[in-house]
Scaffold this active site. Sequence first.
Site, PDB file in Angstrom:
ATOM      1  N   TRP A  61       0.722  -1.349  -0.048  1.00 44.60           N
ATOM      2  CA  TRP A  61      -0.468  -0.015  -0.133  1.00 44.60           C
ATOM      3  C   TRP A  61       0.683   1.379   0.202  1.00 44.60           C
ATOM      4  O   TRP A  61      -0.042   2.103  -0.232  1.00 44.60           O
ATOM      5  CB  TRP A  61      -1.247  -0.317   1.553  1.00 44.60           C
ATOM      6  CG  TRP A  61       0.008   0.809   2.825  1.00 44.60           C
ATOM      7  CD1 TRP A  61       0.644  -0.044   3.187  1.00 44.60           C
ATOM      8  CD2 TRP A  61      -1.170   1.089   3.679  1.00 44.60           C
ATOM      9  NE1 TRP A  61       1.435   0.210   4.553  1.00 44.60           N
ATOM     10  CE2 TRP A  61       0.087   0.624   4.603  1.00 44.60           C
ATOM     11  CE3 TRP A  61      -1.913   2.165   3.767  1.00 44.60           C
ATOM     12  CZ2 TRP A  61       0.533   1.661   5.727  1.00 44.60           C
ATOM     13  CZ3 TRP A  61      -1.459   2.839   5.012  1.00 44.60           C
ATOM     14  CH2 TRP A  61      -1.121   2.838   5.326  1.00 44.60           C
TER      15      TRP A  61
ATOM     16  N   GLU B 292      -0.086  -2.850  12.180  1.00 41.54           N
ATOM     17  CA  GLU B 292       0.302  -4.272  12.715  1.00 41.54           C
ATOM     18  C   GLU B 292       0.623  -4.953  14.047  1.00 41.54           C
ATOM     19  O   GLU B 292       1.182  -6.189  13.902  1.00 41.54           O
ATOM     20  CB  GLU B 292       0.661  -4.464  11.481  1.00 41.54           C
ATOM     21  CG  GLU B 292       0.887  -3.782  10.540  1.00 41.54           C
ATOM     22  CD  GLU B 292       1.739  -4.032   9.013  1.00 41.54           C
ATOM     23  OE1 GLU B 292       3.269  -4.479   9.406  1.00 41.54           O
ATOM     24  OE2 GLU B 292       1.728  -4.365   7.878  1.00 41.54           O
TER      25      GLU B 292
ATOM     26  N   LYS C  32       1.824   0.189  16.335  1.00 41.61           N
ATOM     27  CA  LYS C  32       3.032   0.342  15.223  1.00 41.61           C
ATOM     28  C   LYS C  32       2.708   1.649  15.360  1.00 41.61           C
ATOM     29  O   LYS C  32       4.356   2.504  14.175  1.00 41.61           O
ATOM     30  CB  LYS C  32       2.652  -1.002  14.189  1.00 41.61           C
ATOM     31  CG  LYS C  32       4.402  -0.907  13.775  1.00 41.61           C
ATOM     32  CD  LYS C  32       4.399  -1.856  12.776  1.00 41.61           C
ATOM     33  CE  LYS C  32       5.535  -2.137  11.779  1.00 41.61           C
ATOM     34  NZ  LYS C  32       5.295  -3.402  10.401  1.00 41.61           N
ATOM     35  N   GLN C  33       1.560   1.949  14.249  1.00 44.57           N
ATOM     36  CA  GLN C  33       1.923   2.950  12.861  1.00 44.57           C
ATOM     37  C   GLN C  33      -0.037   3.534  13.199  1.00 44.57           C
ATOM     38  O   GLN C  33      -0.235   2.303  13.626  1.00 44.57           O
ATOM     39  CB  GLN C  33       3.015   2.863  11.489  1.00 44.57           C
ATOM     40  CG  GLN C  33       1.467   1.932  11.250  1.00 44.57           C
ATOM     41  CD  GLN C  33       2.076   1.366  10.002  1.00 44.57           C
ATOM     42  OE1 GLN C  33       2.524   0.091  10.322  1.00 44.57           O
ATOM     43  NE2 GLN C  33       2.351   1.207   8.903  1.00 44.57           N
TER      44      GLN C  33
END
Length: 801
Positions: free
Chosen positions: A383, A519, A631-632
């Site tokens: 992505w 994730e 994580k993000q």
Amino acid sequence: MTDVTDSAWLVEETGFGPEGFDRARANYHETIFTVGNGRLGTRGSLEEGHLGQLSGTFLGGVYDGHEVPVIDLVNVPDWLDTAVYVDGVRLDVDTCTVVEHRRVLDLRDGVLTRSTLFEDADGRRTRLETERCASMADRRICALRLTVTPENHDGQIVVETGIDGDRRNLEALPVYPAGTVFDVRTRWEKWALAKHMEQTARSAADTLYLQMRTLDTGVELGFLASTTFATPPVHRAAQQRSERVTERTVHGGAPVRMEKLVAICTSRDPDASGPLPDRCRSALAEQEGFGSAGFDGAGFGSAGFDGAGFDGAGFDGVVAASRAVWEQLWDACACEVVGDERFTRALRFGLYHLLITANPDDPTVNIGAKSLSGEGYRGHVFWDTEIFMLPFFILTQPDTARALLRYRHHTLDGARANSREYGTGGARYAWESADTGREECPQFTPDGANRFWTREEEVHVSADVAYGIFRYVEATGDTAFLHDYGAEVLFETSRFWVDRVAASPAGGYELRQVMGPDEFHSHIDNNAFTNRLAQWHLTRTVALYDELRDRHPDVLAAVATTIGLKPDERDRWQAVAEGIVGPRTVAGVIEQFTGYFDRDDIPITEWDDNDMPRYPKGYHHFNCETTKLLKQPDVVMLNYLLPDEFSAEVKKANFEYYEKRTLHKSSLSPSIHAIIGMEVGDTTRAVQYFERSVLVDLADNQGNTAEGMHIASAGGTWQILVNGFGGLRVLGGRLSFTPWLPGDWQGIRFRLRWRGRPVHVSVDHGHVELLLGGDAGGTEGVLVGGREVTLTAGEPVRVAR
Ligand code: BGC
């Protein structure tokens, strides 16, 4: 030689004395000094190699999966392959002392220049200078110029140069105890290696030709090299051995000056026709007659061409043609932090790498997570393209953006097969895509110890592709793309969503067992990002369907025939779009997924030297599931992608809540927090995130630039400049600028392309200056700080901030 007057365009490596060559950082330099042209990338390894090198040339779209669990972007033949001997002693950093070593990459024209002074055990000092580039003007062509100058001797000089097809990809590092440190000379030798090519043809007469074929995918790769010398060698011998062709020249005097031009053609080139050797030969012949200018026809190169008189511009000619294309590329995306050379160079460095990894002429390839600069992520496409890199191409190089999106159409069959495999219809884009679009994402970490669920669950990528298509069309007005390719992709991926959703007991539809961009959390239900983007995708597709039905029924009929679209499908897309459940929201904070608010709140208490969070004690990538650690960004990302759908208060509440919990363990992450941080007023953190993002590779602040560029981060960094500091959003189909600048910056400048016209933007502390280009008389309505401004082509507008 490079003009060193504008150091904001130059990236340098300099060393003197016994440590003149910094072996520990050599692999890092190989990555950052990658030269390329969108079709291929060649890492910045020394021409003669060194122990511990991680060299490689990668051609977009050339993958192979022979006897490996996961398909690789093939490390193709090495076209540099050159060694110099002085009285029999090989000039390299393992044999000789490096007295001085300097390399400069000129971002303006992509030429990498090197000067290394070697001293051998007998005190002979010899300077080796090289320049190399991959031509932007003719993507089949690479060029090398080499000069050998003795400084205190008259020893005999021998040059060996050729094409080396005996290459391997890194496959897996055997399991060693945690914390094992390998010597930099041998660290890559511990890896299992994968062989992906076999030789199919070879000749070494006046020119050097090597043809290799990838073992499983059957792609033929032809490499033809031609050399010329300023002064004819006293002896030349062509040499052949399995998978390698070279020529050895012995020189009677010094300095020795060689130019080497290489043509690379493959059986998968979009316009491929005719035998590969012929195609390579004509590619060289088209170089304005490579072979001699200033060299008095002394070379061997032309003989193989029946003395056809290749007396053209040689290396300089290749560079000049390439530079002319580079000038156009930079003209379209020029940018600057006024008065700040470090940031300007770092921004341009990121754009350079974006420009050398995307090919507007090949709609069957895309950009891997490490670009064409390394083997990391095996060259797979994520992505990262649509969300992080595509905005740069859409708004500065729209032809390239179109080609990147056409790759999604080209791989639609693969996406259809992915969907079938998971029991759904339509098309589901792979989390990791390569040449066919089939899912290539591994399920386990290379040591087999940990399971990844991204392959099965990170389904948001299909909505990200849709997002990219709609944003492209909005910015370019390229409805032809929508009609010819986009609609089919959007309809097929909409079919996937309606099969993927499950009826909710409370009514409506849910998306269960997914993973959002964050994730750390797998097997979750109703991820706010995935649900909302899938809904947006379906809603926009219904609108497109209606538009085609009402205004372009022939287009709709053609697409419907191609994919067997039934009349009731549109209503089903609409029903699902309207019924997808929304997230729980508490005091404006959007719950990332069902049950997220109930997970353990583990505070982040430590930051590293880059001022980025460390894992709390006891936590690592694979055990954050039960926590709120991210994580993000996920919700913050959503707030950014759909700017007119969330109020300023909601954006602020979500940024404040999630920022505290985000570990930024992906290099994609900081850019989004920088942009939204600026929007919601947390400018201190925003600037820290900008620095982290802009320097990710130049400062190697993730510690793994050696394996390839963090190319999505380069795209994210450009977005910080334009969407963060420049404050650009597209609101209601219009450009809107609400800039913010750090107090110690003088200003910023950048260029965009909007609906076919260039827009130059310049911001300082008092004003925003805008200049619309293109044909006279054109106008464009924009917003600056919320105020309506009309731009007229050719007339600069200066608005107080
Ligand atoms: C990130 C993904 C990204 C991938 C490739 C992962 O670490 O979490 O969002 O797509 O790297 O860059």
